[in-house]
Design a protein around this motif. Structure first.
Motif, PDB file in Angstrom:
ATOM      1  N   GLN A  39      52.675  44.263  47.008  1.00 46.07           N
ATOM      2  CA  GLN A  39      51.948  44.793  45.862  1.00 46.07           C
ATOM      3  C   GLN A  39      52.068  46.304  45.903  1.00 46.07           C
ATOM      4  O   GLN A  39      51.781  46.915  46.906  1.00 46.07           O
ATOM      5  N   SER A  77      50.928  48.441  43.132  1.00 38.01           N
ATOM      6  CA  SER A  77      49.971  49.132  42.281  1.00 38.01           C
ATOM      7  C   SER A  77      48.566  48.560  42.480  1.00 38.01           C
ATOM      8  O   SER A  77      48.402  47.426  42.909  1.00 38.01           O
ATOM      9  N   PRO A  78      47.550  49.351  42.152  1.00 37.60           N
ATOM     10  CA  PRO A  78      46.170  48.874  42.293  1.00 37.60           C
ATOM     11  C   PRO A  78      45.933  47.636  41.431  1.00 37.60           C
ATOM     12  O   PRO A  78      46.531  47.484  40.365  1.00 37.60           O
ATOM     13  N   LYS A  79      45.053  46.774  41.894  1.00 35.27           N
ATOM     14  CA  LYS A  79      44.761  45.531  41.182  1.00 35.27           C
ATOM     15  C   LYS A  79      43.274  45.227  41.277  1.00 35.27           C
ATOM     16  O   LYS A  79      42.673  45.356  42.332  1.00 35.27           O
ATOM     17  N   LEU A  80      42.685  44.845  40.154  1.00 41.40           N
ATOM     18  CA  LEU A  80      41.286  44.452  40.081  1.00 41.40           C
ATOM     19  C   LEU A  80      41.228  42.978  39.691  1.00 41.40           C
ATOM     20  O   LEU A  80      41.884  42.555  38.738  1.00 41.40           O
ATOM     21  N   TYR A  81      40.444  42.212  40.421  1.00 38.48           N
ATOM     22  CA  TYR A  81      40.316  40.783  40.146  1.00 38.48           C
ATOM     23  C   TYR A  81      38.964  40.493  39.503  1.00 38.48           C
ATOM     24  O   TYR A  81      38.022  41.274  39.624  1.00 38.48           O
ATOM     25  N   TYR A 141      39.724  43.377  45.141  1.00 33.77           N
ATOM     26  CA  TYR A 141      40.619  44.393  44.599  1.00 33.77           C
ATOM     27  C   TYR A 141      41.697  44.718  45.617  1.00 33.77           C
ATOM     28  O   TYR A 141      41.582  44.367  46.790  1.00 33.77           O
ATOM     29  N   TYR A 142      42.740  45.363  45.142  1.00 34.83           N
ATOM     30  CA  TYR A 142      43.804  45.823  46.022  1.00 34.83           C
ATOM     31  C   TYR A 142      44.066  47.296  45.724  1.00 34.83           C
ATOM     32  O   TYR A 142      44.206  47.690  44.561  1.00 34.83           O
ATOM     33  N   GLU A 157      44.011  44.797  50.554  1.00 33.78           N
ATOM     34  CA  GLU A 157      43.163  43.776  49.937  1.00 33.78           C
ATOM     35  C   GLU A 157      41.746  43.958  50.469  1.00 33.78           C
ATOM     36  O   GLU A 157      41.537  44.014  51.675  1.00 33.78           O
ATOM     37  N   VAL A 165      42.500  51.869  35.611  1.00 32.24           N
ATOM     38  CA  VAL A 165      43.624  50.983  35.900  1.00 32.24           C
ATOM     39  C   VAL A 165      43.441  49.632  35.218  1.00 32.24           C
ATOM     40  O   VAL A 165      44.377  49.065  34.666  1.00 32.24           O
ATOM     41  N   ASP A 166      42.224  49.124  35.259  1.00 34.50           N
ATOM     42  CA  ASP A 166      41.923  47.811  34.700  1.00 34.50           C
ATOM     43  C   ASP A 166      40.422  47.715  34.517  1.00 34.50           C
ATOM     44  O   ASP A 166      39.666  48.507  35.090  1.00 34.50           O
ATOM     45  N   LYS A 171      37.214  44.591  33.941  1.00 34.39           N
ATOM     46  CA  LYS A 171      36.811  43.185  33.839  1.00 34.39           C
ATOM     47  C   LYS A 171      35.386  43.118  33.322  1.00 34.39           C
ATOM     48  O   LYS A 171      34.652  44.110  33.318  1.00 34.39           O
TER      49      LYS A 171
END
Length: 116
Positions: free
Chosen positions: A30, A32-36, A51-52, A82, A108-109, A111
């Motif tokens: 991975q 890039s940053p990621k939001l779940y 999140y990552y 992670e 970035v995202d 939710k």
């Protein structure tokens, strides 16, 4: 068969570090940053947001806002890779809330979570 098991073990070891070694090159899975999405959602007591964040990030946060955009809370994220954030709905009324991931002052995202 021993060779196959050895290769599987090597892949599993690399995957646990969020890397995959191919031909001697190690690259992050991975980049890039990621939001779940929070789980569970909706919730009435506690929930978890995963999140990552890549290891080169030095400024990240999650900002919680209510349905009209009023900031409820801002949490600085210090764990890279992670990670997860446990949240509690105490003192918050039933409703819809948003939580964007901000990295280096850029959204970035985002939710949505529901407190019931």
């Amino acid at each position: 068969m021993t060779d196959v098991l050895s290769r599987i073990e090597t892949i599993e070891n690399c995957a646990c570090d969020a890397t995959l070694s191919v031909g001697g090159n190690t690259q992050p899975r991975q980049k890039s940053p990621k939001l779940y999405q929070n789980i569970p959602n909706p919730f009435s007591s506690t929930s978890t947001i995963k999140y990552y964040l890549p290891h080169d990030i030095n400024n990240a946060s999650i900002i919680f806002t209510d349905g009209v955009g009023k900031v409820i809370s801002k949490i600085a994220l210090e764990d890279l890779g992670e990670a997860e954030l446990n949240i509690n709905s105490d003192r918050l009324p039933v409703g819809v809330y948003h939580y964007p991931l901000i990295v280096n002052n850029v959204k970035v995202d985002s939710k949505r979570m529901i407190i019931k």
